[in-house]
Design a protein around this motif. Structure first.
Motif, PDB file in Angstrom:
ATOM      1  N   GLU A 267      -8.487 -26.146 -17.991  1.00 41.11           N
ATOM      2  CA  GLU A 267      -8.976 -25.258 -16.944  1.00 41.11           C
ATOM      3  C   GLU A 267     -10.157 -25.916 -16.249  1.00 41.11           C
TER       4      GLU A 267
ATOM      5  N   LYS B 289      -6.033 -23.073 -13.793  1.00 35.33           N
ATOM      6  CA  LYS B 289      -5.839 -23.070 -15.245  1.00 35.33           C
ATOM      7  C   LYS B 289      -4.390 -23.375 -15.578  1.00 35.33           C
TER       8      LYS B 289
ATOM      9  N   GLN C 191     -10.523 -22.089  -8.596  1.00 34.25           N
ATOM     10  CA  GLN C 191     -10.501 -22.300 -10.049  1.00 34.25           C
ATOM     11  C   GLN C 191      -9.028 -22.374 -10.439  1.00 34.25           C
TER      12      GLN C 191
ATOM     13  N   HIS D 131     -12.296 -26.750 -12.097  1.00 38.33           N
ATOM     14  CA  HIS D 131     -12.609 -26.621 -10.672  1.00 38.33           C
ATOM     15  C   HIS D 131     -11.714 -27.592  -9.904  1.00 38.33           C
TER      16      HIS D 131
END
Length: 237
Positions: free
Chosen positions: A132, A181, A179, A134
């Motif tokens: 996960e 993931k 973001q 940026h």
């Protein structure tokens, strides 16, 4: 002893020379920046002329790989590379499968660089255990063609995640940030088009701020530099 007037004259002359040097330096920098800005604007408006890959075609190849090979990611990668050798000039496709770790934006995975040039890169990126981080804010559009697993993405102000399953594509537009993931095993064919060199700073930052994994940094630099220089010698910007 020298007179006060001659000493004062030398000081004024020295200040005058320094002032002239500073003005010349500022003038040179201003001219350089103006020339660079003009060249950048000219090339940026014509980036499409330098691309050899087509995202729609890459998406179709990715979908066929998913359809033909299911959860066999190894076979998907082999299938994609063979397809690319037939659909674009093979000299632009790196068939030497060199996997290296990649730490960027707090996320960790591994990548195989299929193509790297000044205006494009094409890689297989992923991890078998999830990660996960940026996305980074980049000078290129980034297309994440999911091959295996699921990627989640989030933007501020939303209350539900964006969900990208196998066969789908996550388009991160130039200048945007999210973001993201991968909850478990996830691999994708990632294609970026735009200005690639500035993206390298994001890709290198975690090495100096956290991992200190300089052998991986060297491997990434060696492969990326080799491919970019090789393509430049072929007149591929």
């Amino acid at each position: 002893m020298p007179s006060k007037s001659s000493s004062s004259s030398r000081q004024q002359s020295s200040k005058s020379c320094c002032c002239c040097f500073s003005m010349r330096t500022l003038g040179f920098l201003a001219a350089f920046l103006a020339l660079f800005s003009a060249l950048y604007s000219y090339l940026d408006a014509r980036l499409d002329q330098f691309y050899i890959f087509d995202q729609e075609q890459l998406h179709q190849i990715s979908q066929r790989a998913v359809s033909n090979h299911g959860n066999d990611t190894r076979s998907m990668v082999n299938y994609i590379v063979k397809e690319l050798e037939q659909s674009v000039p093979s000299t632009y496709v790196n068939t030497e499968e060199e996997w290296v770790f990649n730490n960027a934006g707090g996320a960790m995975g591994a990548m195989y660089i299929i193509h790297a040039s000044i205006t494009e890169y094409l890689i297989v990126f992923g991890t078998a255990i999830g990660t996960e981080g940026h996305t980074g804010r980049h000078t290129a559009d980034d297309y994440f063609n999911i091959l295996h697993g699921t990627q989640l993405a989030y933007v501020p102000g939303e209350f539900e995640p964006e969900v990208y399953p196998p066969g789908s594509v996550h388009h991160l537009r130039r200048g945007e940030v999210k973001q993201y993931k991968m909850e478990s095993s996830c691999f994708a064919l990632e294609y970026a088009r735009g200005w690639i060199p500035p993206m390298l700073f994001f890709g290198y930052a975690d090495t100096f701020s956290s991992t200190l994994d300089f052998p991986t940094l060297w491997a990434t630099t060696r492969i990326t530099g080799r491919e970019m220089i090789s393509n430049l010698l072929k007149m591929k910007l």
